[in-house]
Design an enzyme around this catalytic site. Structure first.
Site, PDB file in Angstrom:
ATOM      1  N   ASN A 283      76.744 136.702  89.343  1.00  0.00           N
ATOM      2  CA  ASN A 283      77.394 137.393  88.405  1.00  0.00           C
ATOM      3  C   ASN A 283      77.008 138.951  88.569  1.00  0.00           C
ATOM      4  OD1 ASN A 283      78.444 137.920  85.653  1.00  0.00           O
ATOM      5  ND2 ASN A 283      76.789 138.852  85.239  1.00  0.00           N
TER       6      ASN A 283
ATOM      7  N   ASP B 195      73.802 131.049  87.935  1.00  0.00           N
ATOM      8  CA  ASP B 195      73.223 131.727  86.616  1.00  0.00           C
ATOM      9  C   ASP B 195      74.541 132.366  85.939  1.00  0.00           C
ATOM     10  OD1 ASP B 195      71.137 133.215  85.154  1.00  0.00           O
ATOM     11  OD2 ASP B 195      72.001 134.952  86.243  1.00  0.00           O
TER      12      ASP B 195
ATOM     13  N   GLU C 146      75.179 127.446  84.007  1.00  0.00           N
ATOM     14  CA  GLU C 146      74.654 128.152  82.929  1.00  0.00           C
ATOM     15  C   GLU C 146      75.871 128.473  82.075  1.00  0.00           C
ATOM     16  OE1 GLU C 146      71.694 131.074  81.213  1.00  0.00           O
ATOM     17  OE2 GLU C 146      72.559 131.681  82.783  1.00  0.00           O
TER      18      GLU C 146
END
Length: 527
Positions: free
Chosen positions: A129, A226, A262
């Site tokens: 990200n 993540d 996640e």
């Protein structure tokens, strides 16, 4: 004389046979070689220090593999290990290296080899990200923008890295920060020092494919993705495409590749992300202090958890029939389960038992198995040193810089709990053993036995590969008798159970007597 000796031997053998019949034997392990695993989450810096510098390291993890294996874990998730300027390492400066504080690439190779010798699969955090603001991609892009004449558009042919991030000549919203010395802005949804990456950029995708190759070549078995729901804010379809792209690429390199993402959201949103075609999403509906598992352990009521199991099965499988749920109690971003349950050892055991009866691949955060605590909301206080011993400092780490002092567990350290058969640690070990004996627990299709689901009591069946087990729960504070007569469980025999202090569960003529806060597994026994 010879006849007398033979007679004595015959009597002894008969006695031994009778003795064997009275001894409660453990069923054999029945571990399926697939991507259903029992995972242990490790923050390397706080786990085990192999060289005495106060910092946990990869060699420390290697030294503790026997402990991890003996507990019954056969998967490890390492939080970020790549070079980073912060203690948590979620802001990466080099995606194809190991942070020197944790060791070297060779140390990682050794860890991988030792994991695979023990049939332990290892996954690592993959942070796509955002990068660190100190990453060369970002610093070179910012340098280029500073030298760009005012009013001129950025040109990726001159500096490809300007396409790797979300740069703008206006402040789009409060998550955008100024590029120092320019009229340009960049997105940093988590923090100014974590500039968001633009995964729509083809060149950046190629970079991440090379990064994946690097780690897969080292033997990594999978990635924990993540912040997967933040690749593009409020764009589930786009984020699913990104997850599908990197997953399928890695599967081409390793058909056994595993990925868990996640998606910190409600149950329906998690279900939507299974539309990515990727195997696992962390089950935040089941996990956290207010999640279904801890709520059940706290309240002593299990029927809502059983209903949630059925909901997960229905909703997740609609989006991906091959999904593998990823339940947990707490993780590195949350207050620990010991805080949520006020260090009540009975309730901590109950939470562990409920987790270990869930479908999918359960994740246990290091220290949960001994009831470690956290403090407040500061992340450093959720990642304190593993409490190996109160008397032997070998391997103990200093913990993250900025961690508050004096965060003490109400339960004994690991070395003391190992000696206590009724400790929380040994409860976890027994629960993991049951998972490893009964593949139906992780993989089975769940059905509730409605007549036995009332308040603190419940019963379900799980069917997998032609075999069915029953799981009966009594999570209340009183001993309870279940009548299995005229239910799907009639005629089954006890396969194993979990009780608080090794009390017995008794089954006779379809009457099952269960102590307070206990879980029992029954199964048809082949003659």
């Amino acid at each position: 004389m010879k006849k007398r000796v033979l007679s004595v031997l015959l009597v002894l053998s008969m006695c031994f046979a009778l003795f064997e019949g009275c001894v409660e034997r453990k069923p054999e392990l029945s571990i399926v070689e697939d991507n259903y695993r029992n995972y242990y989450e490790i923050f390397v810096g706080s786990f085990y220090d192999s060289d005495g510098d106060g910092m946990g390291d990869l060699n420390g993890v290697t030294r503790k593999l026997d402990y991890i294996q003996e507990m019954g874990f056969n998967g490890i998730w390492l939080m970020p290990i790549m070079p980073s300027p912060t203690y948590h390492k979620y802001d990466v400066t080099d995606y194809m290296d190991v942070d020197p504080a944790y060791g070297t690439v060779d140390d990682f190779k050794t860890l991988m080899e030792e994991c695979h010798k023990r049939d332990i699969r290892l996954i690592i955090d993959m942070v796509m990200n955002h990068s660190s603001s100190s990453h060369p991609w970002f610093t070179e892009a910012c340098t280029y923008l500073r030298n760009l004449p005012e009013g001129q558009e950025a040109d990726e042919s001159e500096c490809p890295y300007v396409g790797y991030y979300h740069f703008s000549q206006e402040k789009v919203d409060s998550t955008y920060y100024a590029v120092r010395g320019t009229n340009w802005w960049y997105e940093g949804s988590f923090w100014s020092e974590m500039p968001d990456l633009n995964l729509n950029n083809a060149a950046l995708r190629e970079e991440f494919q090379q990064i994946a190759d690097f780690w897969l070549d080292l033997g990594v078995d999978g990635f924990r993705m993540d912040a997967a729901m933040h690749y593009e804010e409020n764009d589930i379809a786009g984020n699913n495409q990104d997850l599908n792209w990197i997953y399928n690429y890695c599967k081409e390199q390793n058909p056994d590749f595993y990925m868990v993402s996640e998606v910190w959201a409600n149950e329906q949103t998690i279900a939507d992300y299974y539309g990515s075609g990727t195997p696992s999403m962390f089950n935040f509906d089941a996990g956290s202090a207010e999640g279904k598992i801890i709520q059940a352990a706290r309240s002593g009521k299990v029927t809502s958890l059983v209903q949630a199991m059925l909901t997960y099965q229905e909703d997740f499988s609609k989006e991906n029939p091959e999904y593998i749920d990823a339940p947990f109690l707490t993780n590195h971003d949350m207050g620990r389960v010991a805080n949520a349950l006020m260090s009540d050892e009975d309730k901590l055991k109950m939470a562990a038992g409920l987790l270990m009866m869930m479908n999918g691949s359960p994740f246990v955060y290091y220290g949960e198995e001994i009831g470690m605590k956290s403090a407040g909301t500061k992340d450093e206080n959720k990642r304190i040193p593993m409490f190996w011993s109160a008397t032997d400092s070998t391997g103990m780490t200093d913990g993250p810089q900025g961690m508050d002092a004096g965060i003490e567990s109400s339960l004994p350290p690991l070395d003391e709990q190992m000696k206590d058969e009724t400790s929380l640690l040994n409860y976890y070990k027994r629960a993991l053993r049951l998972r490893n004996e009964n593949p139906e627990i992780a993989r089975g299709t769940v059905q509730a036995i409605d007549s036995l689901c009332v308040g603190s009591m419940a019963a379900i069946t799980k069917s997998y590969n032609g075999s069915t087990i029953g799981i009966i729960y009594n999570i209340g504070e009183e001993e309870t008798t279940f009548s299995l007569d005229q239910t799907e469980l009639s005629g089954m025999k006890i396969q194993g159970y979990l009780t608080l202090n090794n009390e017995k569960v008794v089954l006779s003529d379809d009457e099952l007597i269960m102590p307070a806060r206990s879980i029992c597994i029954v199964k048809s026994v082949k003659k």
